[in-house]
Motif scaffolding. Structure first.
Motif, PDB file in Angstrom:
ATOM      1  N   LEU A 431       1.409  16.106 -29.871  1.00  0.00           N
ATOM      2  CA  LEU A 431       0.432  15.823 -28.814  1.00  0.00           C
ATOM      3  C   LEU A 431       0.572  16.808 -27.658  1.00  0.00           C
ATOM      4  O   LEU A 431      -0.430  17.226 -27.065  1.00  0.00           O
ATOM      5  N   ILE A 438      -6.803  17.334 -25.649  1.00  0.00           N
ATOM      6  CA  ILE A 438      -6.863  16.039 -24.967  1.00  0.00           C
ATOM      7  C   ILE A 438      -7.579  16.191 -23.625  1.00  0.00           C
ATOM      8  O   ILE A 438      -8.387  15.338 -23.234  1.00  0.00           O
ATOM      9  N   LEU A 453       0.936  11.702 -20.959  1.00  0.00           N
ATOM     10  CA  LEU A 453       1.938  11.943 -21.995  1.00  0.00           C
ATOM     11  C   LEU A 453       3.295  11.411 -21.569  1.00  0.00           C
ATOM     12  O   LEU A 453       4.047  10.866 -22.390  1.00  0.00           O
ATOM     13  N   SER A 458       3.503   9.479 -27.814  1.00  0.00           N
ATOM     14  CA  SER A 458       2.508   9.495 -28.890  1.00  0.00           C
ATOM     15  C   SER A 458       1.610   8.263 -28.877  1.00  0.00           C
ATOM     16  O   SER A 458       0.566   8.247 -29.534  1.00  0.00           O
ATOM     17  N   THR A 461      -2.413   8.073 -28.102  1.00  0.00           N
ATOM     18  CA  THR A 461      -3.548   7.997 -29.030  1.00  0.00           C
ATOM     19  C   THR A 461      -4.189   6.611 -29.003  1.00  0.00           C
ATOM     20  O   THR A 461      -5.399   6.480 -29.202  1.00  0.00           O
TER      21      THR A 461
END
Length: 580
Positions: A431, A438, A453, A458, A461
């Motif tokens: 990511l 993103i 983040l 992760s 998502t």
């Protein structure tokens, strides 16, 4: 159901977790019941679950609502403990910090650089320099370094790195690295990690009694604070991770002895980032007569603390006094070129360190003299307790207490938490590589994506999936634009938030990130939570009014001169409707 789905702390899932706890019997008990949802309790539940044990975890309030959400937000070795010659603790903490950075929680823990200013050119450079040299050497023994080696800074270079320092007082500095994290989110992620491995977890579930068969503890009677229902949870082993509430729980269990814990108050203030110019991701550490002072960069503000003073009031009502705030500002101003004032303070938070008490009652030894090493002991047969230690060594503490609890019945089940990552770590690196995609998908800049983040790893998502379903959730909160509306919904759907304060204080940190302590955002956040948690208009109003009253009480406490007065003000208003 996928492992990630099992980890989600949904409103419906809480009922299922409670049902599993309720279904335990004398013939079919849990292997381990953990009491206390701070970092040690959450860590112990995760540890036990990695061993394949059946696990329950209960917490009387919200996850990390006590000490574990009110720290300096550092994963560090504890440089000051070298002065106390506590080499074992420092070495252990450094090893655990590096494990978190490199493997088990790189999404939740990140490096941070500190400047340690010198005020006596020869003495400080020799004394502090040798201490940090030892600190760095201890990080390098037998493993690859997770952070850069320290370096000395001459006067001009020091001001280039941290121009806000008072160059007339500081004659030079030393630069070294440690790590930081969001403490409350870290605990919540540990709870989710345990749930992912089939642990039954429930916040707002209070232990009201301990069950005995003869002299042995065989479980606990708990009360679901949401419904008022009481029921028994049977377990072969009960682990008490109560922090500053350890002695209360030992007394509830009817124990003759147990761990003796000293509560030490630490407070922090926040100020706007532009009030203290510095190179990005660089903070200050300096020593005071009572503690260590950190000036820590965090998002758009600075966290400054801490104090270290004995607390003898009710631990539920810990709060900062006016003198505490002045103390922190005074010591920050001792190293800064431009003084901070009370008008610069955005927010204040305070917590209690649970320190083991090695001296007899009545001693005048201060809390700063107490070791931070942890102890595990059997309080009663079937009931083990853990206390002491420091946040960074939570994994070792969890491993030790679970080892101790099951040593006679399950000796062949080793801990796996050295290798099993905290949820959100797997897939995180990918990511990070996709940050630009993103950003494009959200229509957001890289700073916002970095924030997301760091909060979710992760699991981001899952948050993005909510936005795909309802694009309006990509809108920032009106009075807290640092956060997206999707984050509030996700807090209720997946992170176990049950009340408005859970979101404003622990899933986000608006109680000290905004001058109004999150009050302006309360209506919007409550409106987003209402359909997720089944609140009607009356419930929404009660949540908002409770939070506003609680903040007013905290602010009143911050105007007082003594701990007793501050505790009295805070006790007058509950954070959550219906809770004293």
């Amino acid at each position: 159901m996928s492992e990630q789905q099992r980890s989600a702390l949904t409103p419906e899932g809480r009922g299922e977790h409670l049902a599993r706890l309720r279904a335990t019997t004398a013939e079919n008990p849990l292997d381990v019941l953990v009491v206390g949802g701070g970092v040690n309790g959450a860590g112990a539940a995760f540890d036990a679950a990695t061993r394949g044990l059946s696990v329950g975890l209960v917490e009387s309030h919200d996850w990390a609502s006590g000490t574990s959400s009110r720290s300096s937000k550092l994963m560090h070795g504890g440089l000051r403990y070298l002065q106390m010659l506590d080499f074992k603790l420092v070495a252990e903490a450094l090893r655990e910090r590096d494990l978190l950075l490199e493997h088990t929680a790189p999404h939740l823990v990140k490096p941070i650089k500190f400047v340690f200013p010198f005020f006596k050119k020869v003495i400080d450079r020799g004394f502090i320099g040798s201490g940090v040299m030892l600190y760095d050497v201890m990080q390098s023994v037998g493993r690859k370094r997770a952070v850069p080696f320290h370096r000395h800074l001459l006067h001009d270079k020091m001001l280039e790195v941290f121009p806000a320092l008072d160059g007339d007082k500081a004659v030079g500095a030393l630069e070294y690295y440690d790590a930081q994290m969001d403490d409350a989110r870290f605990v919540m992620m540990l709870v989710r990690s345990a749930a992912q491995l089939d642990a039954s977890v429930a916040n707002y579930t209070t232990v009201v009694d301990y069950l005995h068969e003869g002299e042995r503890v065989v479980g606990a009677r708990v009360r679901d604070e949401e419904s008022g229902e009481e029921f028994d949870v049977r377990a072969r082993h009960v682990i008490l991770a109560g922090g500053v509430w350890t002695q209360d729980q030992q007394e509830l269990a009817g124990a003759d002895g147990g761990l003796e814990v000293l509560a030490s108050k630490g407070i922090h203030v926040t100020v706007a980032r532009d009030r203290i110019p510095a190179v990005p991701d660089t903070g200050i550490i300096t020593q005071t007569e009572k503690s260590v002072l950190f000036i820590i960069p965090w998002d758009e503000y600075w966290v400054i603390g801490t104090t270290d003073t004995p607390w003898t009031e009710d631990p539920r009502h810990v709060g900062a006094t006016s003198d505490d705030i002045d103390y922190v500002l005074e010591h920050a101003n001792a190293v800064l070129k431009n003084d901070l004032t009370r008008e610069d303070v955005i927010g204040v938070y305070s917590g209690l360190r649970p320190l083991l008490q090695p001296v007899k009652k009545g001693s005048d030894k201060g809390s700063t003299k107490v070791s931070r090493e942890h102890t595990v002991m059997q309080v009663e047969p079937g009931l083990s307790a853990i206390a002491g230690g420091k946040y960074t060594t939570y994994r070792v503490m969890a491993e030790d207490v679970v080892d101790f609890a099951i040593k006679d019945t399950e000796p062949g089940r080793p801990s796996l938490t050295r290798s099993v990552p905290v949820i959100g770590a797997q897939g995180y690196a990918a990511l990070v590589r996709d940050k630009s995609e993103i950003s494009r998908r959200l229509g957001a800049d890289e700073i916002r994506v970095d924030r997301l983040l760091f909060r979710y790893g992760s699991l981001l998502t899952d948050v993005l999936a909510l936005i795909d379903e309802d694009p309006s959730l990509a809108t920032p909160l009106e009075h807290a634009p640092r956060y997206l509306r999707a984050e509030v919904v996700y807090a209720a759907r997946a992170e176990g938030a049950r009340h408005l304060a859970d979101v404003l204080e622990r899933r986000t940190r608006l109680d000290y990130e905004t001058r109004d302590r999150g009050v302006a955002a309360a209506d919007e956040v409550a409106a987003l939570l209402a359909p997720e948690l089944g609140w009607d208009e009356t419930a929404v109003r009660a949540e908002v009014e409770a939070y506003r009253g609680y903040i007013e009480a905290r602010l009143a406490g911050e105007a007082t001169a003594s701990d007793a007065e501050a505790a009295s003000r805070i006790a007058a208003a509950a954070e959550v409707p219906g809770r004293g």
